[in-house]
Design a protein around this motif. Structure first.
Motif, PDB file in Angstrom:
ATOM      1  N   GLU A  89       0.557  -1.266   0.665  1.00 34.61           N
ATOM      2  CA  GLU A  89      -0.049   0.035   0.275  1.00 34.61           C
ATOM      3  C   GLU A  89       0.654   1.404   0.004  1.00 34.61           C
ATOM      4  OE1 GLU A  89      -1.987  -0.841   4.035  1.00 34.61           O
ATOM      5  OE2 GLU A  89      -3.216  -1.949   2.866  1.00 34.61           O
ATOM      6  N   ALA A  90       2.124   1.364   0.891  1.00 31.41           N
ATOM      7  CA  ALA A  90       2.404   2.661   1.105  1.00 31.41           C
ATOM      8  C   ALA A  90       3.262   3.003  -0.668  1.00 31.41           C
ATOM      9  CB  ALA A  90       3.697   2.131   2.172  1.00 31.41           C
ATOM     10  N   ALA A  91       4.360   2.317  -1.158  1.00 30.11           N
ATOM     11  CA  ALA A  91       4.925   1.814  -2.453  1.00 30.11           C
ATOM     12  C   ALA A  91       3.770   2.228  -3.241  1.00 30.11           C
ATOM     13  CB  ALA A  91       4.966   0.641  -2.376  1.00 30.11           C
ATOM     14  N   VAL A  92       2.600   1.413  -3.620  1.00 30.61           N
ATOM     15  CA  VAL A  92       1.037   2.544  -3.938  1.00 30.61           C
ATOM     16  C   VAL A  92       1.180   3.426  -4.687  1.00 30.61           C
ATOM     17  CG1 VAL A  92      -1.055   2.155  -5.410  1.00 30.61           C
ATOM     18  CG2 VAL A  92       0.822  -0.173  -4.924  1.00 30.61           C
ATOM     19  N   VAL A  93       0.653   4.200  -3.155  1.00 34.40           N
ATOM     20  CA  VAL A  93       0.374   4.914  -2.520  1.00 34.40           C
ATOM     21  C   VAL A  93       1.756   6.274  -2.881  1.00 34.40           C
ATOM     22  CG1 VAL A  93      -0.249   7.600  -1.100  1.00 34.40           C
ATOM     23  CG2 VAL A  93      -1.624   5.333  -1.188  1.00 34.40           C
ATOM     24  N   LYS A  94       2.755   6.137  -3.012  1.00 33.38           N
ATOM     25  CA  LYS A  94       4.441   6.592  -3.170  1.00 33.38           C
ATOM     26  C   LYS A  94       3.889   7.034  -4.291  1.00 33.38           C
ATOM     27  CE  LYS A  94       9.029   6.607  -2.628  1.00 33.38           C
ATOM     28  NZ  LYS A  94      10.515   6.115  -2.040  1.00 33.38           N
ATOM     29  N   ASP A  95       4.420   6.180  -5.600  1.00 33.14           N
ATOM     30  CA  ASP A  95       4.027   6.079  -7.317  1.00 33.14           C
ATOM     31  C   ASP A  95       2.507   7.200  -7.615  1.00 33.14           C
ATOM     32  OD1 ASP A  95       6.625   5.152  -6.757  1.00 33.14           O
ATOM     33  OD2 ASP A  95       5.817   3.011  -7.387  1.00 33.14           O
ATOM     34  N   TYR A  96       1.658   7.334  -7.150  1.00 31.11           N
ATOM     35  CA  TYR A  96       0.636   7.574  -7.374  1.00 31.11           C
ATOM     36  C   TYR A  96       0.496   8.855  -7.155  1.00 31.11           C
ATOM     37  CZ  TYR A  96      -4.499   7.473  -8.112  1.00 31.11           C
ATOM     38  OH  TYR A  96      -5.453   7.337  -8.152  1.00 31.11           O
ATOM     39  N   GLU A  97       0.176   9.530  -8.124  1.00 31.26           N
ATOM     40  CA  GLU A  97      -0.097  10.971  -8.359  1.00 31.26           C
ATOM     41  C   GLU A  97      -0.708  11.955  -7.147  1.00 31.26           C
ATOM     42  OE1 GLU A  97      -0.864  14.904 -11.898  1.00 31.26           O
ATOM     43  OE2 GLU A  97      -1.895  12.034 -12.095  1.00 31.26           O
ATOM     44  N   PHE A  98      -1.868  11.326  -6.740  1.00 35.68           N
ATOM     45  CA  PHE A  98      -2.454  11.683  -6.135  1.00 35.68           C
ATOM     46  C   PHE A  98      -2.067  11.056  -4.448  1.00 35.68           C
ATOM     47  CE2 PHE A  98      -5.316  11.366  -9.733  1.00 35.68           C
ATOM     48  CZ  PHE A  98      -5.533  13.345  -9.695  1.00 35.68           C
ATOM     49  N   ASP A  99      -2.409  12.250  -3.560  1.00 39.36           N
ATOM     50  CA  ASP A  99      -2.760  11.847  -2.245  1.00 39.36           C
ATOM     51  C   ASP A  99      -3.655  10.618  -1.675  1.00 39.36           C
ATOM     52  OD1 ASP A  99      -0.359  13.739  -1.744  1.00 39.36           O
ATOM     53  OD2 ASP A  99      -1.774  15.150  -1.627  1.00 39.36           O
ATOM     54  N   GLY A 100      -3.120   9.952  -0.646  1.00 37.40           N
ATOM     55  CA  GLY A 100      -4.322   9.306  -0.679  1.00 37.40           C
ATOM     56  C   GLY A 100      -4.756   7.953   0.660  1.00 37.40           C
ATOM     57  N   GLU A 101      -5.572   6.836   0.277  1.00 36.84           N
ATOM     58  CA  GLU A 101      -5.227   5.835   0.802  1.00 36.84           C
ATOM     59  C   GLU A 101      -5.636   4.369   0.167  1.00 36.84           C
ATOM     60  OE1 GLU A 101      -7.048   6.347   4.804  1.00 36.84           O
ATOM     61  OE2 GLU A 101      -8.771   6.346   3.870  1.00 36.84           O
ATOM     62  N   LEU A 102      -5.216   3.181   0.530  1.00 35.34           N
ATOM     63  CA  LEU A 102      -5.843   2.186   0.259  1.00 35.34           C
ATOM     64  C   LEU A 102      -6.155   1.820   0.980  1.00 35.34           C
ATOM     65  CD1 LEU A 102      -3.281   3.341  -1.631  1.00 35.34           C
ATOM     66  CD2 LEU A 102      -3.596   0.495  -3.106  1.00 35.34           C
ATOM     67  N   VAL A 103      -7.619   0.179   1.117  1.00 27.30           N
ATOM     68  CA  VAL A 103      -8.037  -0.298   1.810  1.00 27.30           C
ATOM     69  C   VAL A 103      -8.825  -1.854   1.285  1.00 27.30           C
ATOM     70  CG1 VAL A 103      -9.790  -0.799   3.772  1.00 27.30           C
ATOM     71  CG2 VAL A 103      -8.256   1.569   3.246  1.00 27.30           C
ATOM     72  N   PHE A 104      -7.674  -2.392   1.804  1.00 35.16           N
ATOM     73  CA  PHE A 104      -7.635  -3.999   0.709  1.00 35.16           C
ATOM     74  C   PHE A 104      -8.839  -4.858   2.292  1.00 35.16           C
ATOM     75  CE2 PHE A 104      -3.883  -2.799  -0.798  1.00 35.16           C
ATOM     76  CZ  PHE A 104      -4.293  -2.463  -2.318  1.00 35.16           C
ATOM     77  N   HIS A 105      -9.871  -5.492   0.942  1.00 38.46           N
ATOM     78  CA  HIS A 105     -10.574  -6.595   1.341  1.00 38.46           C
ATOM     79  C   HIS A 105      -9.930  -7.844   1.279  1.00 38.46           C
ATOM     80  CE1 HIS A 105     -13.992  -4.039   2.587  1.00 38.46           C
ATOM     81  NE2 HIS A 105     -13.931  -3.431   1.299  1.00 38.46           N
ATOM     82  N   LEU A 106      -9.512  -8.518   1.909  1.00 36.83           N
ATOM     83  CA  LEU A 106      -8.472  -9.643   1.627  1.00 36.83           C
ATOM     84  C   LEU A 106      -9.745 -11.125   1.353  1.00 36.83           C
ATOM     85  CD1 LEU A 106      -5.836  -9.252   5.201  1.00 36.83           C
ATOM     86  CD2 LEU A 106      -5.600  -8.456   2.155  1.00 36.83           C
ATOM     87  N   ASP A 107      -8.826 -11.477   0.264  1.00 37.86           N
ATOM     88  CA  ASP A 107      -9.470 -12.873  -0.248  1.00 37.86           C
ATOM     89  C   ASP A 107      -8.533 -13.827   0.294  1.00 37.86           C
ATOM     90  OD1 ASP A 107     -12.030 -11.477  -0.525  1.00 37.86           O
ATOM     91  OD2 ASP A 107     -11.631 -11.682  -3.057  1.00 37.86           O
ATOM     92  N   PRO A 108      -8.570 -15.143   0.761  1.00 40.95           N
ATOM     93  CA  PRO A 108      -8.052 -16.325  -0.132  1.00 40.95           C
ATOM     94  C   PRO A 108      -7.867 -16.725  -0.710  1.00 40.95           C
ATOM     95  CG  PRO A 108      -9.595 -17.083   1.476  1.00 40.95           C
ATOM     96  CD  PRO A 108      -9.920 -15.310   1.484  1.00 40.95           C
ATOM     97  N   CYS A 109      -6.795 -17.147  -1.102  1.00 37.41           N
ATOM     98  CA  CYS A 109      -6.351 -17.655  -2.790  1.00 37.41           C
ATOM     99  C   CYS A 109      -7.578 -19.748  -3.413  1.00 37.41           C
ATOM    100  CB  CYS A 109      -5.383 -18.224  -3.528  1.00 37.41           C
ATOM    101  SG  CYS A 109      -4.758 -19.540  -2.376  1.00 37.41           S
TER     102      CYS A 109
END
Length: 345
Positions: free
Chosen positions: A273-293
């Motif tokens: 999440e931190a790496a994606v937000v750093k490379d994204y143009e906008f400020d923001g947050e990512l929240v994931f719902h986790l699914d088992p494979c």
């Protein structure tokens, strides 16, 4: 990061002040040109500049309000206020268009003459140059610092430049031909063009208010996720974005190895999440719902030495806007757990 955001807010506020002051100057120049010439086309240009002045003042307050950080009552920040600003500006442009067409029709009926067109052309031309510089400046700041209000103002100011050029062409034709009715006809054309421009701005603003997906930001988000993808990120789907000005809240489902424990999943998703937000143009947050494979993704899973693998790894499908926003091809029956989020300010 806090200092960078504060600096960005200052730049947006400064741009709003520049827009307000320049709009008043340009309006004064056009009113003076109208008083000299009596041209309906010049009057139409001046009426549009009234919209510029009002919109610039509104944007000045809205941008200051939108820059306030998130609080208890506004957990996603105050950025959506910018959409109200641009929608208001679009509505004002449409209203100005109606006024311009009305004045032009009156001029056609009563045949009001024009005068001192050469001097008027020079003044209006000077106003167009100032407007061109202002519009390019606002568009650049709006894109660089993610301000929908400034981008809308910049687009409007640049359309105002085209309007002024049309007015100048019309006045030039009146000078060359002596046909006075060309002046109000040009004003009607200006009004129609403004009505269309106002409609487009309002439509874009309503899209932001209603969280309409933005293809450009989704494409950039897909690139950031693909760049920072690690073996534990097996699949991401059902992605949605809530836009609040320059702050974006991203919600998605992530498929992870079913045998990983909570600590391992939490650490991996936090880093991702931190790496994606750093490379994204906008400020923001990512929240994931986790699914088992659920062993449904074996042929596309890169996790090495998986103890429950049923099929060998064949190919990792790249993340794309379609794959991220659609439901996954395999059907997962597991429950959804919610991870922590990574946020920048």
């Amino acid at each position: 990061m806090q200092n960078a955001v504060s600096s960005s807010d200052k730049i947006r506020n400064r741009a709003a002040w520049v827009s307000a002051i320049a709009s008043v100057l340009i309006f004064a120049m056009k009113v003076f040109a109208y008083r000299l010439t009596g041209s309906t086309a010049v009057l139409s240009d001046a009426l549009e500049s009234i919209v510029n002045v009002i919109a610039a003042i509104v944007a000045l307050f809205v941008i200051r309000f939108a820059s306030q950080p998130a609080d208890e009552n506004h957990p996603y920040g105050h950025g959506k206020a910018e959409y109200f600003s641009s929608a208001f500006e679009g509505g004002m442009i449409f209203f100005a268009a109606i006024m311009i067409i009305g004045e032009a029709v009156k001029a056609l009926i009563y045949h009001e003459p024009t005068q001192q067109l050469e001097t008027g052309l020079l003044i209006v031309g000077g106003a167009a140059l100032v407007n061109l510089a202002l519009g390019l400046y606002l568009k650049r700041v709006g894109r660089t610092h993610q301000s929908d209000a400034l981008k809308a103002s910049g687009a409007h100011v640049l359309s105002d430049v085209l309007t002024t050029v049309g007015v100048m062409v019309g006045l030039g034709l009146v000078l060359l031909t002596g046909i006075q009715w060309l002046d109000p006809v040009i004003a009607v054309l200006v009004g129609l063009q403004l009505a269309y421009a106002g409609f487009k701005i309002v439509r874009g603003s309503l899209g932001g208010l209603m969280d309409q997906q933005d293809p450009a930001s989704l494409e950039q988000l897909a690139e950031a996720m693909e760049k920072n993808r690690v073996p534990g990120v097996i699949n991401i789907h059902h992605l949605r974005v809530i836009r609040s000005g320059r702050f974006h809240h991203v919600d998605a489902h992530m498929v992870v190895p079913e045998y990983w424990d909570v600590s391992q999943v939490h650490a991996m998703t936090g880093d991702f999440e931190a790496a994606v937000v750093k490379d994204y143009e906008f400020d923001g947050e990512l929240v994931f719902h986790l699914d088992p494979c659920k062993k449904s993704y074996c042929d596309s899973c890169q996790v090495p030495q998986c103890p429950i693998r049923l099929q060998p790894f064949r190919q990792k499908p790249d993340f794309s806007v379609k794959s991220l926003t659609d439901d996954p091809a395999p059907t997962n029956q597991g429950t959804h757990d919610r991870s922590g989020s990574s946020q920048t300010n």
